[in-house]
Design an enzyme around this catalytic site. Sequence first.
Site, PDB file in Angstrom:
ATOM      1  N   GLU A   1      11.803   0.103   7.963  1.00  0.00           N
ATOM      2  CA  GLU A   1      11.869  -0.732   6.769  1.00  0.00           C
ATOM      3  C   GLU A   1      11.820   0.114   5.505  1.00  0.00           C
ATOM      4  O   GLU A   1      11.140   1.132   5.455  1.00  0.00           O
ATOM      5  CB  GLU A   1      10.667  -1.680   6.736  1.00  0.00           C
ATOM      6  CG  GLU A   1      10.647  -2.637   7.879  1.00  0.00           C
ATOM      7  CD  GLU A   1       9.337  -3.401   7.954  1.00  0.00           C
ATOM      8  OE1 GLU A   1       8.804  -3.798   6.905  1.00  0.00           O
ATOM      9  OE2 GLU A   1       8.857  -3.587   9.077  1.00  0.00           O
TER      10      GLU A   1
ATOM     11  N   CYS B   1      10.087   2.342  -1.646  1.00  0.00           N
ATOM     12  CA  CYS B   1       8.982   2.628  -0.722  1.00  0.00           C
ATOM     13  C   CYS B   1       9.622   3.007   0.602  1.00  0.00           C
ATOM     14  O   CYS B   1      10.238   2.178   1.257  1.00  0.00           O
ATOM     15  CB  CYS B   1       8.120   1.375  -0.599  1.00  0.00           C
ATOM     16  SG  CYS B   1       6.775   1.561   0.580  1.00  0.00           S
TER      17      CYS B   1
ATOM     18  N   CYS C   1       3.497   3.957  13.721  1.00  0.00           N
ATOM     19  CA  CYS C   1       2.417   4.797  13.194  1.00  0.00           C
ATOM     20  C   CYS C   1       1.317   4.852  14.244  1.00  0.00           C
ATOM     21  O   CYS C   1       1.142   3.914  15.012  1.00  0.00           O
ATOM     22  CB  CYS C   1       1.871   4.172  11.905  1.00  0.00           C
ATOM     23  SG  CYS C   1       0.578   5.144  11.098  1.00  0.00           S
TER      24      CYS C   1
ATOM     25  N   CYS D   1      -4.913   1.662  11.704  1.00  0.00           N
ATOM     26  CA  CYS D   1      -5.676   0.880  10.719  1.00  0.00           C
ATOM     27  C   CYS D   1      -5.614  -0.605  11.120  1.00  0.00           C
ATOM     28  O   CYS D   1      -4.542  -1.131  11.417  1.00  0.00           O
ATOM     29  CB  CYS D   1      -5.121   1.079   9.305  1.00  0.00           C
ATOM     30  SG  CYS D   1      -5.198   2.805   8.775  1.00  0.00           S
TER      31      CYS D   1
ATOM     32  N   CYS E   1      -3.164  -3.273   9.405  1.00  0.00           N
ATOM     33  CA  CYS E   1      -1.784  -2.866   9.133  1.00  0.00           C
ATOM     34  C   CYS E   1      -0.845  -3.223  10.287  1.00  0.00           C
ATOM     35  O   CYS E   1      -1.162  -2.979  11.453  1.00  0.00           O
ATOM     36  CB  CYS E   1      -1.751  -1.358   8.883  1.00  0.00           C
ATOM     37  SG  CYS E   1      -0.110  -0.715   8.567  1.00  0.00           S
TER      38      CYS E   1
ATOM     39  N   CYS F   1       3.826  -3.684   4.844  1.00  0.00           N
ATOM     40  CA  CYS F   1       4.180  -2.648   5.826  1.00  0.00           C
ATOM     41  C   CYS F   1       4.390  -3.154   7.235  1.00  0.00           C
ATOM     42  O   CYS F   1       3.481  -3.698   7.846  1.00  0.00           O
ATOM     43  CB  CYS F   1       3.059  -1.614   5.919  1.00  0.00           C
ATOM     44  SG  CYS F   1       2.468  -1.051   4.372  1.00  0.00           S
TER      45      CYS F   1
HETATM   46  N1  SAH Z   1      -0.104   5.916   6.201  1.00  0.00           N
HETATM   47  C1  SAH Z   1      -0.200   5.977   4.780  1.00  0.00           C
HETATM   48  C2  SAH Z   1       0.894   5.229   4.026  1.00  0.00           C
HETATM   49  C3  SAH Z   1       1.352   3.890   4.521  1.00  0.00           C
HETATM   50  S1  SAH Z   1       0.567   2.403   4.100  1.00  0.00           S
HETATM   51  C4  SAH Z   1      -1.560   5.544   4.319  1.00  0.00           C
HETATM   52  O1  SAH Z   1      -2.378   5.157   5.139  1.00  0.00           O
HETATM   53  O2  SAH Z   1      -1.839   5.645   3.132  1.00  0.00           O
HETATM   54  C5  SAH Z   1       0.465   2.204   2.364  1.00  0.00           C
HETATM   55  C6  SAH Z   1      -0.805   1.478   1.943  1.00  0.00           C
HETATM   56  O3  SAH Z   1      -0.798   0.096   2.335  1.00  0.00           O
HETATM   57  C7  SAH Z   1      -2.058   2.069   2.558  1.00  0.00           C
HETATM   58  O4  SAH Z   1      -3.074   2.121   1.597  1.00  0.00           O
HETATM   59  C8  SAH Z   1      -2.397   1.059   3.635  1.00  0.00           C
HETATM   60  O5  SAH Z   1      -3.736   1.150   4.015  1.00  0.00           O
HETATM   61  C9  SAH Z   1      -2.024  -0.231   2.965  1.00  0.00           C
HETATM   62  N2  SAH Z   1      -1.798  -1.369   3.860  1.00  0.00           N
HETATM   63  C10 SAH Z   1      -1.305  -1.394   5.110  1.00  0.00           C
HETATM   64  N3  SAH Z   1      -1.252  -2.644   5.597  1.00  0.00           N
HETATM   65  C11 SAH Z   1      -1.722  -3.437   4.626  1.00  0.00           C
HETATM   66  C12 SAH Z   1      -1.923  -4.831   4.515  1.00  0.00           C
HETATM   67  N4  SAH Z   1      -1.641  -5.656   5.514  1.00  0.00           N
HETATM   68  N5  SAH Z   1      -2.414  -5.306   3.353  1.00  0.00           N
HETATM   69  C13 SAH Z   1      -2.702  -4.466   2.325  1.00  0.00           C
HETATM   70  N6  SAH Z   1      -2.543  -3.159   2.366  1.00  0.00           N
HETATM   71  C14 SAH Z   1      -2.070  -2.635   3.508  1.00  0.00           C
END
Ligand code: SAH
Length: 347
Positions: free
Chosen positions: A90, A103, A110, A114, A117, A331
């Site tokens: 994406e 973006c 990944c 987390c 995510c 994401c």
């Molecule tokens: N792997 C990297 C970049 C990708 S995610 C990182 O962890 O920073 C970009 C941002 O979006 C990160 O801060 C991540 O924690 C956040 N993110 C991911 N899923 C999310 C969600 N469902 N709601 C809000 N933020 C989210």
Amino acid sequence: MENILDYTQEELLTWMKENGESAFRAKQVISWIYKEIWNFEEMKNIPKSLKDKLSNNFYFGIPKVEEEYISKVDGTKKLLLAFNDGNLIETVIMKYKHGNSICVSTQVGCRMGCKFCASTLGGRIRNLTAGEIISQILVAQKITGERISNIVLMGSGEPLDNFDNVMKFLEIVNADYGLNIGQRHITLSTCGIVPKMYELADKGLSITLAISLHAFNDEKRKEIMPIANKYSIKEILDACNYYIEKTKRRITFEYSLVKDVNDGSEDAKALGKLLKGMLCHVNLIPVNEVKENSFKRSSEKTIQNFENILKNTGVEVTVRREMGSDINAACGQLRRSYIKENDIKLV
Ligand code: SAH
């Protein structure tokens, strides 16, 4: 066959020499690519013999636009792109007054895990190459007919878990012959892979480093981010201070607000205390709800309260304006729902 987008001008120059061609041909070919000519046939100043040679050795790794969504709310575009091997990623294009931002994804899936995510749910399938990251920008510019002036590495994937390819991407994107996008217009976001943060700092680039913090202490952070078991917040902040020292750049801390998990007044106070005095800025992101988990968005009032408390501690803070809320712009959500609907297996 190799993806020509993975080549720097210098690498192509070496290839030309090794293949009995003049060095200046590298510059010519590269300049066509960044003028959106993605086949050798149309490269007018290249002799037929070289075109044939190039076609026998290279392909243009431009992904196919599988789906395109445009937000009715703010014009944000989300692209679902398919590479040759069938993998989907994406890319999101956001329009701001100061220009177009993109973006980009850095991996298919990944492996950071987390909890909130969507990108990580099927694990990491593979890294994207430098050219595959660049191709997202090329496609975006082609589709919009407009220049992209800002890049955030905040799509699917952990950029520092794909370090070498991401560094090469940054080199090409920044180069005069490439996309010529200034380092100050690029933000790299990481969940905090500490040794790689030091390595990045030592590169002396002037890109903005964004850290996904999401909690003020390790205990809380471990509940939502497995990487916290490996690196402590203290280690992350030490690495941030080293980055600041080396680059003189302000760090961004991302903090996704999750209802009843990390959005209380005490969290805000403790976060303020933790970051006070540091050259930084906190970006609050109301969590995007993902149907595979139970994390809920904080209320507007809670978000406001969190912002105010943090501000009062003297830390700079903004709430991230939500873009493309009507088009699954968080994401990894789009890829996942597409894979499900079309019964594609995550390999
Ligand atoms: N792997 C990297 C970049 C990708 S995610 C990182 O962890 O920073 C970009 C941002 O979006 C990160 O801060 C991540 O924690 C956040 N993110 C991911 N899923 C999310 C969600 N469902 N709601 C809000 N933020 C989210």
